[in-house]
Write a protein that holds these residues in place. Structure first.
Motif, PDB file in Angstrom:
ATOM      1  N   THR A  61       0.748  -1.202  -0.164  1.00 19.11           N
ATOM      2  CA  THR A  61       0.263  -0.007  -0.041  1.00 19.11           C
ATOM      3  C   THR A  61       0.872   1.140  -0.044  1.00 19.11           C
ATOM      4  O   THR A  61       0.514   2.327  -0.724  1.00 19.11           O
ATOM      5  N   LEU A  62       2.004   1.371   0.894  1.00 16.23           N
ATOM      6  CA  LEU A  62       2.839   2.387   0.876  1.00 16.23           C
ATOM      7  C   LEU A  62       3.560   2.491  -0.631  1.00 16.23           C
ATOM      8  O   LEU A  62       3.787   3.662  -0.820  1.00 16.23           O
ATOM      9  N   TYR A  63       4.018   1.541  -1.048  1.00 14.86           N
ATOM     10  CA  TYR A  63       4.879   1.588  -2.402  1.00 14.86           C
ATOM     11  C   TYR A  63       3.650   2.135  -3.376  1.00 14.86           C
ATOM     12  O   TYR A  63       4.000   2.993  -4.281  1.00 14.86           O
ATOM     13  N   LEU A  64       2.254   1.737  -3.496  1.00 16.68           N
ATOM     14  CA  LEU A  64       1.249   2.191  -4.505  1.00 16.68           C
ATOM     15  C   LEU A  64       1.197   3.748  -4.153  1.00 16.68           C
ATOM     16  O   LEU A  64       1.076   4.352  -5.154  1.00 16.68           O
ATOM     17  N   TYR A  65       0.923   4.065  -3.011  1.00 14.17           N
ATOM     18  CA  TYR A  65       0.715   5.191  -2.545  1.00 14.17           C
ATOM     19  C   TYR A  65       1.713   6.216  -3.138  1.00 14.17           C
ATOM     20  O   TYR A  65       1.292   7.478  -3.847  1.00 14.17           O
ATOM     21  N   THR A  66       3.003   6.085  -2.845  1.00 14.53           N
ATOM     22  CA  THR A  66       3.995   6.846  -3.461  1.00 14.53           C
ATOM     23  C   THR A  66       4.163   6.835  -4.840  1.00 14.53           C
ATOM     24  O   THR A  66       4.528   7.958  -5.494  1.00 14.53           O
ATOM     25  N   LYS A  67       3.945   5.631  -5.591  1.00 12.62           N
ATOM     26  CA  LYS A  67       3.744   5.647  -7.107  1.00 12.62           C
ATOM     27  C   LYS A  67       2.548   6.789  -7.790  1.00 12.62           C
ATOM     28  O   LYS A  67       2.947   7.500  -8.400  1.00 12.62           O
TER      29      LYS A  67
ATOM     30  N   SER B  89       3.647  10.415  -6.857  1.00 15.60           N
ATOM     31  CA  SER B  89       4.717  10.900  -7.383  1.00 15.60           C
ATOM     32  C   SER B  89       4.225  11.331  -9.155  1.00 15.60           C
ATOM     33  O   SER B  89       4.359  12.421  -9.528  1.00 15.60           O
ATOM     34  N   SER B  90       3.349  10.403  -9.662  1.00 16.43           N
ATOM     35  CA  SER B  90       2.890  10.558 -10.730  1.00 16.43           C
ATOM     36  C   SER B  90       1.767  11.705 -10.804  1.00 16.43           C
ATOM     37  O   SER B  90       1.693  12.659 -11.753  1.00 16.43           O
ATOM     38  N   ASP B  91       0.998  11.966  -9.784  1.00 17.79           N
ATOM     39  CA  ASP B  91       0.058  13.320  -9.885  1.00 17.79           C
ATOM     40  C   ASP B  91       0.831  14.556  -9.543  1.00 17.79           C
ATOM     41  O   ASP B  91       0.650  15.364  -9.873  1.00 17.79           O
ATOM     42  N   GLY B  92       2.010  14.189  -8.723  1.00 17.86           N
ATOM     43  CA  GLY B  92       2.859  15.438  -8.182  1.00 17.86           C
ATOM     44  C   GLY B  92       3.563  15.943  -9.606  1.00 17.86           C
ATOM     45  O   GLY B  92       4.039  17.158  -9.725  1.00 17.86           O
ATOM     46  N   ALA B  93       3.995  15.316 -10.387  1.00 14.80           N
ATOM     47  CA  ALA B  93       4.745  15.656 -11.377  1.00 14.80           C
ATOM     48  C   ALA B  93       3.812  16.391 -12.435  1.00 14.80           C
ATOM     49  O   ALA B  93       3.074  15.556 -13.065  1.00 14.80           O
ATOM     50  N   GLU B  94       4.039  17.482 -12.742  1.00 14.24           N
ATOM     51  CA  GLU B  94       3.188  18.340 -13.689  1.00 14.24           C
ATOM     52  C   GLU B  94       3.330  17.985 -14.908  1.00 14.24           C
ATOM     53  O   GLU B  94       4.463  18.174 -15.614  1.00 14.24           O
TER      54      GLU B  94
END
Length: 190
Positions: free
Chosen positions: A24-30, A33-38
């Protein structure tokens, strides 16, 4: 010293819960990070490229001005010591910024003005809605609606034998152009 070993089911549940938390932690960070990268949209990319070219052009102009002896630095700052070299005689080129192509602006018109103007255009000869659109300077949708309304009110005739339709003015349309006040009142929302 005796150590009490828990049941195998409890150990298995604990290990599975730990692994589930890691996944869950791994999926959350992925996902984060994809939403954060504009991501840059294509239209924004074009705009960035345009401004980048403009900045490069300005930098080149500034470098040329500095080579010609003009300085934009403050007089308080220490100046660079540059060995003077003989400059070969060169023609000075003027940089002329081209003006953007602008089409003449079509004045705002009421529906009555538009109607009269289109009828006068069609008086010269049969026209398609595309011809009217180009000559009139309004959008395709605006012209299409206007032509449909003129046809329904019998101000123009429509040749349906070929596409695009060709519109010709009718006697009622000629009478409309001749009179300053029309017998039909249109409600216009703007």
């Amino acid at each position: 010293m005796l150590i009490d070993i828990p049941d195998a089911g409890i150990i298995l549940v604990s290990v599975l819960a730990f692994l589930g938390g890691l996944v869950t932690l791994y999926l959350y960070t992925k996902i984060r990070s994809s939403d954060g990268a504009e991501k840059i949209a294509p239209t924004n990319q074009e705009r960035i490229d345009f401004y980048e070219k403009e900045l490069i052009d300005m930098k080149i102009r500034l470098d040329i001005m500095e080579l010609d002896g003009e300085s934009f630095a403050s007089s308080d700052l220490p100046k660079k010591k540059v060995k003077s070299l003989e400059k070969p005689e060169m023609e000075k080129q003027e940089f002329v910024v081209p003006k953007p192509n602008t089409s003449p602006r079509v004045p705002n018109m009421s529906f009555e003005d538009s109607l009269t103007r289109v009828l006068k255009l069609i008086t010269n000869g049969p026209m398609t809605s595309r011809d009217v659109e180009v000559t009139f300077g309004k959008s395709r949708e605006h012209v299409s609606r206007l032509m449909k309304k003129l046809f329904e009110d019998d101000f123009v005739g429509r040749d349906t034998s070929a596409r695009p339709y060709r519109y010709t003015i009718t006697e009622k349309g000629r009478g409309r152009i001749g009179s300053s006040e029309g017998d039909v009142v249109y409600a216009v929302s703007q």
